[in-house]
Design an enzyme around this catalytic site. Structure first.
Site, short mmCIF file in Angstrom:
data_model
loop_
_atom_site.label_atom_id
_atom_site.label_comp_id
_atom_site.label_asym_id
_atom_site.label_seq_id
_atom_site.Cartn_x
_atom_site.Cartn_y
_atom_site.Cartn_z
N ARG A 18 0.99 6.35 -13.23
CA ARG A 18 2.46 5.90 -13.29
C ARG A 18 2.84 4.45 -12.94
NH1 ARG A 18 6.26 10.19 -12.04
NH2 ARG A 18 4.23 11.54 -11.33
N ARG B 28 -8.65 -0.57 0.25
CA ARG B 28 -7.11 -0.95 0.31
C ARG B 28 -6.38 0.21 1.11
NH1 ARG B 28 -4.33 0.19 -5.34
NH2 ARG B 28 -3.30 1.96 -4.45
N GLU C 169 -7.83 3.67 0.00
CA GLU C 169 -8.49 3.54 -1.35
C GLU C 169 -9.77 2.85 -1.25
OE1 GLU C 169 -7.31 4.78 -4.17
OE2 GLU C 169 -5.12 4.89 -3.87
#
Length: 309
Positions: free
Chosen positions: A227, A262, A279
């Site tokens: 996205r 992350r 992440e």
């Protein structure tokens, strides 16, 4: 460090590093390309390599660095099996297995990490859209790029029908569903991503960015692999950094073996940062949003090459 590796190169030939991607970004995503020049300056031969390309000889590389294999989610088992077959992979394959299923959030919450409250719906289980106040988010436990993710308003009858259909669709595909409250602070404060890179003594904070809100309603699909995001540079607060360190301290096997991490945070209902995602597999590192970030990633790679001897 660099001098040691340069001497090593002369003894055995140029060191080779693969940056793992997918066929959609066979020449690497633009942000990842920023590390190519700093690595070349350090005498490292860098090549993009598509993770499911059967012709790649992964054993020929001194280090294999996961970067943008963003098409793995529908084939997660295949991807994990591939990771477990690759020598010298970073981040390590056991963490790829752990981190590609967002049920790790439950483990981190049990370890005391402040996380977004999450309800897990197993395939085939009955689920009724909530009646309480506040919007909520539905997404699969295995996903990337905000695919198959939607935001729903319990006061809207159409949203209730769409939410139930969303969960049924994921369940029919054998996928675990996550249901989380929508944190309103994302509409104002946004989401903060803390980027950590390997340093001489372990992971070190590098930089931070702000993501603007992305979910504006029910899931209607996403064009491409992710996205679109609105990104800005951000200065992390001491409170955010403290939560980031708390998250990293709970990584199975220790965070010192990581190349990067992350930590994505959003202010919770009380304003304090809570973890949205950790992440470790294939995060965008947003190298272009902080001076020196690409050089720091190159140095992090050099550190792991030196550890290999």
């Amino acid at each position: 460090m660099t001098q040691t590796l340069t001497h090593h190169n002369a003894a055995r030939g140029e060191l080779r590093v693969a940056l793992v991607t997918c066929d959609r970004f066979a020449d690497l995503e633009s942000d990842d390309r920023l590390v190519l020049a700093p690595l070349a300056e350090r005498g490292i031969a860098v090549e993009p390599a598509v993770w499911d390309d059967p012709d790649v000889d992964w054993a020929a590389y001194d280090l294999v660095v996961l970067r943008s294999p963003w098409d793995y989610a529908p084939r997660r088992d295949e991807f994990v099996a591939w990771a477990e077959s690759v020598p010298h992979l970073l981040n390590p394959a056991d963490l790829v297995r752990w981190n590609t299923d967002k049920r790790y959030l439950g483990e981190l919450a049990a370890a005391g990490v402040p996380t977004v409250p999450t309800c897990w719906v197993e395939p085939g289980a009955d689920w009724t859209p909530p009646d309480g106040p506040g919007q909520y988010v539905i997404k699969p436990a295995v996903s990337a790029g905000s695919q198959d993710t939607g935001r729903y308003d319990p006061a809207d009858p159409e949203h209730r029908e769409l939410a139930a259909a969303h969960v049924r669709r994921l369940s029919a595909a054998g996928r675990v569903t996550m249901v989380q409250p929508y944190l309103d602070a994302v509409d104002t404060a946004g989401e903060t991503a803390l980027l950590f890179l390997a340093g001489p003594t372990g992971l070190a904070y590098s930089h931070a960015i702000r993501k603007g809100p992305m979910l504006d309603g029910p899931d209607h699909g996403v064009e491409g692999l992710y996205r679109p995001e609105v990104i800005d540079a951000r200065t992390a607060t001491p409170e955010q950094l403290a939560v980031g360190q708390q998250v990293l301290a709970a990584v199975p096997g220790g965070a010192d073996r990581l190349l990067y991490a992350r930590v994505d945070l959003i202010p919770g209902a009380d304003g304090r940062p809570v973890l949205v995602e950790l992440e470790l597999t294939e995060p965008s590192l947003f190298l272009g949003y902080a001076d020196g970030a690409a050089d720091r990633l190159a140095e992090a790679i050099m550190i792991h090459l030196a550890r290999r001897g």
